[in-house]
Design a protein around this motif. Structure first.
Motif, PDB file in Angstrom:
ATOM      1  N   ALA A  81       0.838  -1.195   0.000  1.00 29.62           N
ATOM      2  CA  ALA A  81       0.000   0.000   0.000  1.00 29.62           C
ATOM      3  C   ALA A  81       0.875   1.248   0.000  1.00 29.62           C
TER       4      ALA A  81
ATOM      5  N   THR B   1      -3.393   4.469  -0.840  1.00 30.28           N
ATOM      6  CA  THR B   1      -3.812   5.122   0.395  1.00 30.28           C
ATOM      7  C   THR B   1      -4.176   6.595   0.163  1.00 30.28           C
TER       8      THR B   1
ATOM      9  N   ARG C  86     -10.030  -0.430   3.976  1.00 28.30           N
ATOM     10  CA  ARG C  86      -8.768   0.300   4.005  1.00 28.30           C
ATOM     11  C   ARG C  86      -7.792  -0.307   3.017  1.00 28.30           C
TER      12      ARG C  86
END
Length: 258
Positions: A136, A163, A230
């Motif tokens: 990420a 992100t 997420r």
């Protein structure tokens, strides 16, 4: 007494081995030289190799159709007829192939007349996409455009790993074929290849808010990114809230490239 060696003449004889090579070579030339069907199976850069291979197979097949009469004929300058009759009496033709061998040409003929289609929803359903960077992080900003055409690989990697949420608030358009699962959900999918269809990896983006067309239908889906978790976690999946779904024709090259 002197002997003379007579070299038997070449004769054209249909043999399944030669016909099989010619059919396979013709099939390669059909998909690679006279059309763009080869893009269903390999990347564009492999075209010259297919053409050379097809020509070589045809040449070998033609060479295999020509044969010389089995055996040698020795004639004496004196008593020639006696020697000829002796050789002819002993000669046996062991070069014939069993008729059942001709069945081997059936698959090659089918390949020539009916080239296999590109991989589709069946293959995509067997492998979920996991296309991404090493982890990420923040991705570069997307270029301008409304809607913005993206590949499924770019959309999926940003949805799962970005992100910085670069997809947020952007209207994007994805092109691919339809896959459906047993639960009623459907996705737009594409297959990514590194070399050829044998190493294809499925890329899928779930589509919400629109009815599913028939499986394997090629569509252009316009919509917005639907966050599911997420980035960098298993909850983050590529999902698109559809604004419109339009049918389209399959591209000549159905695969995405790395």
């Amino acid at each position: 007494m002197s002997l003379r060696l007579h070299v038997p003449p070449l004769r054209l004889r249909l043999r399944p081995q030669g016909v099989l090579l010619i059919l396979c070579g013709s099939a390669l030339l059909r998909i690679a030289l006279f059309s763009e069907l080869y893009l269903r199976y390999v990347k564009e850069g492999r075209r010259p190799y297919l053409v050379v291979s097809g020509a070589a197979l045809i040449a070998l097949g033609l060479l295999g159709l020509f044969t010389r009469d089995h055996g040698r004929e020795w004639d004496e300058e004196e008593g020639e007829g006696e020697e000829d009759s002796h050789v002819e009496g002993e000669g046996h033709d062991h070069t014939r192939n069993p008729r059942i061998a001709w069945l081997l040409t059936a698959p090659a003929l089918a390949l020539l007349l009916f080239p296999p289609p590109a991989l589709g929803s069946y293959s995509a359903e067997r492998e979920e996409a996991r296309v991404a960077a090493q982890g990420a992080g923040t991705f570069p900003e997307l270029p301008a455009g409304d809607p913005l055409d993206l590949t499924l690989g770019v959309f999926a990697s940003r949805a799962e790993w970005d992100t910085g949420a670069s997809l947020k608030g952007r209207t994007v358009r994805l092109t691919g074929f339809v896959t459906r699962d047993d639960g009623g959900a459907w996705s737009v999918a594409r297959l990514r290849v590194t070399c050829c269809a044998a190493d294809a990896q499925a890329l899928k983006v779930e589509v919400r808010g629109a009815d599913a067309p028939a499986a394997d239908t090629w569509v252009k889906v316009t919509g917005t990114w639907h966050p599911t978790g997420r980035p960098g976690t298993d909850a983050a999946r590529p999902v698109l809230d559809a604004v419109s779904v339009k049918r389209t024709t399959a591209p000549s090259d159905p695969y995405e490239k790395r």
